[in-house]
Scaffold this active site. Structure first.
Site, PDB file in Angstrom:
ATOM      1  N   LYS A  11      28.423  12.968 -30.035  1.00 24.49           N
ATOM      2  CA  LYS A  11      29.004  11.916 -30.897  1.00 24.49           C
ATOM      3  C   LYS A  11      28.453  10.553 -30.470  1.00 24.49           C
ATOM      4  O   LYS A  11      27.298  10.480 -30.048  1.00 24.49           O
ATOM      5  CB  LYS A  11      30.537  12.007 -30.870  1.00 24.49           C
ATOM      6  CG  LYS A  11      31.010  13.454 -31.159  1.00 24.49           C
ATOM      7  CD  LYS A  11      32.464  13.584 -31.426  1.00 24.49           C
ATOM      8  CE  LYS A  11      32.794  15.057 -31.686  1.00 24.49           C
ATOM      9  NZ  LYS A  11      34.193  15.286 -32.044  1.00 24.49           N
ATOM     10  N   HIS A  94      29.831  17.246 -40.515  1.00 23.26           N
ATOM     11  CA  HIS A  94      30.891  17.130 -39.499  1.00 23.26           C
ATOM     12  C   HIS A  94      32.109  16.445 -40.115  1.00 23.26           C
ATOM     13  O   HIS A  94      31.969  15.528 -40.925  1.00 23.26           O
ATOM     14  CB  HIS A  94      30.383  16.344 -38.292  1.00 23.26           C
ATOM     15  CG  HIS A  94      31.302  16.480 -37.121  1.00 23.26           C
ATOM     16  ND1 HIS A  94      32.452  15.731 -37.005  1.00 23.26           N
ATOM     17  CD2 HIS A  94      31.269  17.304 -36.046  1.00 23.26           C
ATOM     18  CE1 HIS A  94      33.075  16.102 -35.891  1.00 23.26           C
ATOM     19  NE2 HIS A  94      32.384  17.046 -35.293  1.00 23.26           N
ATOM     20  N   GLU A  96      34.048  14.289 -39.009  1.00 18.59           N
ATOM     21  CA  GLU A  96      34.106  12.836 -38.816  1.00 18.59           C
ATOM     22  C   GLU A  96      33.257  12.116 -39.850  1.00 18.59           C
ATOM     23  O   GLU A  96      33.613  11.025 -40.308  1.00 18.59           O
ATOM     24  CB  GLU A  96      33.673  12.487 -37.377  1.00 18.59           C
ATOM     25  CG  GLU A  96      34.768  12.880 -36.386  1.00 18.59           C
ATOM     26  CD  GLU A  96      34.267  13.251 -35.002  1.00 18.59           C
ATOM     27  OE1 GLU A  96      33.118  12.927 -34.657  1.00 18.59           O
ATOM     28  OE2 GLU A  96      35.050  13.887 -34.259  1.00 18.59           O
ATOM     29  N   GLU A 166      34.992  24.328 -37.609  1.00 12.28           N
ATOM     30  CA  GLU A 166      35.738  23.358 -36.803  1.00 12.28           C
ATOM     31  C   GLU A 166      36.986  22.921 -37.561  1.00 12.28           C
ATOM     32  O   GLU A 166      36.906  22.033 -38.421  1.00 12.28           O
ATOM     33  CB  GLU A 166      34.880  22.123 -36.532  1.00 12.28           C
ATOM     34  CG  GLU A 166      33.614  22.373 -35.766  1.00 12.28           C
ATOM     35  CD  GLU A 166      33.130  21.131 -35.017  1.00 12.28           C
ATOM     36  OE1 GLU A 166      32.905  21.244 -33.812  1.00 12.28           O
ATOM     37  OE2 GLU A 166      33.020  20.050 -35.626  1.00 12.28           O
ATOM     38  N   GLY A 172      39.139  17.213 -30.803  1.00 15.12           N
ATOM     39  CA  GLY A 172      39.539  16.122 -29.923  1.00 15.12           C
ATOM     40  C   GLY A 172      41.035  16.038 -29.684  1.00 15.12           C
ATOM     41  O   GLY A 172      41.525  15.049 -29.145  1.00 15.12           O
ATOM     42  N   SER A 213      38.168  21.331 -29.334  1.00 15.69           N
ATOM     43  CA  SER A 213      38.845  21.380 -28.037  1.00 15.69           C
ATOM     44  C   SER A 213      38.439  22.586 -27.188  1.00 15.69           C
ATOM     45  O   SER A 213      39.274  23.163 -26.489  1.00 15.69           O
ATOM     46  CB  SER A 213      40.373  21.324 -28.227  1.00 15.69           C
ATOM     47  OG  SER A 213      40.743  20.107 -28.851  1.00 15.69           O
TER      48      SER A 213
HETATM   49  P1  13P Z   1      36.006  18.346 -29.219  1.00 17.35           P
HETATM   50  O1  13P Z   1      35.352  19.466 -28.447  1.00 17.35           O
HETATM   51  O2  13P Z   1      36.024  17.061 -28.467  1.00 17.35           O
HETATM   52  O3  13P Z   1      37.331  18.758 -29.768  1.00 17.35           O
HETATM   53  O4  13P Z   1      35.061  18.063 -30.487  1.00 17.35           O
HETATM   54  C1  13P Z   1      34.644  19.124 -31.277  1.00 17.35           C
HETATM   55  C2  13P Z   1      33.627  18.632 -32.231  1.00 17.35           C
HETATM   56  O5  13P Z   1      33.919  17.861 -33.117  1.00 17.35           O
HETATM   57  C3  13P Z   1      32.255  19.098 -32.046  1.00 17.35           C
HETATM   58  O6  13P Z   1      31.468  18.779 -33.148  1.00 17.35           O
END
Ligand code: 13P
Length: 251
Positions: A11, A94, A96, A166, A172, A213
């Site tokens: 990220k 993704h 995000e 995901e 996160g 996570s």
């Molecule tokens: P985390 O492992 O921090 O939960 O993030 C997962 C993620 O978004 C990977 O692309």
């Protein structure tokens, strides 16, 4: 029969010098590794240097985004051809980018095509929000994201694409999905949807990762599910000990 893939999505973390020091530790840690593929996806600014550092290492390099356009007046954007000079993979779709940058399935579809045309391997992310899961809509959301994001995409070889499941609520948050539920969802929804697009053989051979996570303590549970072919790791990929710990669970 599918080789596990452990991918790290850094990220917006790590300056170039911080990235170099992390990658030096990873190179040492994966020296004799042959049974698992390892991919790291740092920010664009580190790709050139890390590409040089990884030249004789098995660690693969990926980008976190590309433009849907080939070139031109698109200030601030990076094309697939530009990224492809340094890396083999690119994370697309993704959650995000869907949530903070308004990326739609239609836009993601254009980016998937741009990546494939440049010879890059898309790591296409799909996943439901908490409300969608609670209302029983996860399966249809995920199937819809796959169908729209991959519409018209021809995939002659299963190694040219990776899918990452995901669930948005697990990213996160420290709340990972249950390994069993995830295995069922991949086997019951994701592979059948891919089979509808590209046929049974491709759908059985393509790698499907879990993300959300993942840490060295819970990774093994996911990897013991036959449908789960590895992990897309966020936070835990920023520390060499944690990321190597996850890789070790996959061996
Ligand atoms: P985390 O492992 O921090 O939960 O993030 C997962 C993620 O978004 C990977 O692309």
């Amino acid at each position: 029969m599918r080789k596990p893939l452990i991918a790290g999505n850094w990220k917006m973390n790590k300056t170039e010098s911080e990235g170099i020091s992390l990658v030096r530790k990873l190179i040492q840690g994966v020296k004799s590794l042959t049974t698992v593929d390892v991919l790291i996806c740092p920010p664009f600014t580190s790709l050139s240097q890390l590409n040089k550092l990884l030249v004789s290492s098995p660690i693969l390099l990926g980008a976190q985004n590309i433009s849907e356009h080939k070139s031109g007046a698109f200030t601030g954007e990076i094309s697939a051809d530009m990224a492809a000079e340094f890396c083999t993979h690119v994370i697309l779709g993704h959650s995000e980018r869907r949530a903070f940058y308004g990326e739609t399935d239609e836009l993601i579809n254009l980016k998937v095509t741009a990546a494939l045309n440049a010879g890059m391997i898309p790591v296409l992310c799909v996943g439901e929000q908490l409300e969608e899961r609670e209302s029983g809509g996860a399966a249809s959301v995920i199937a819809g994201q796959l169908q729209a994001g991959l519409e018209g995409v021809h995939l002659p070889d299963p190694d040219l694409m990776v899918i990452a499941y995901e669930p948005v609520w697990a990213i996160g948050s420290g709340l990972s999905a249950s390994a069993e539920d995830t295995g069922d969802l991949i086997g019951g929804v994701i592979r059948p949807t891919l089979s509808g697009l590209w046929g049974e053989i491709i759908s059985q051979k393509i790698r499907i990762l879990y993300g959300g996570s993942v840490n060295p303590g819970n990774a093994r549970g996911f990897f013991t599910q036959s449908e789960i072919d590895g992990a897309l790791v966020g936070g835990a990929s920023l520390s060499a000990d944690n990321f190597l710990g996850i890789i070790e669970q996959a061996t």
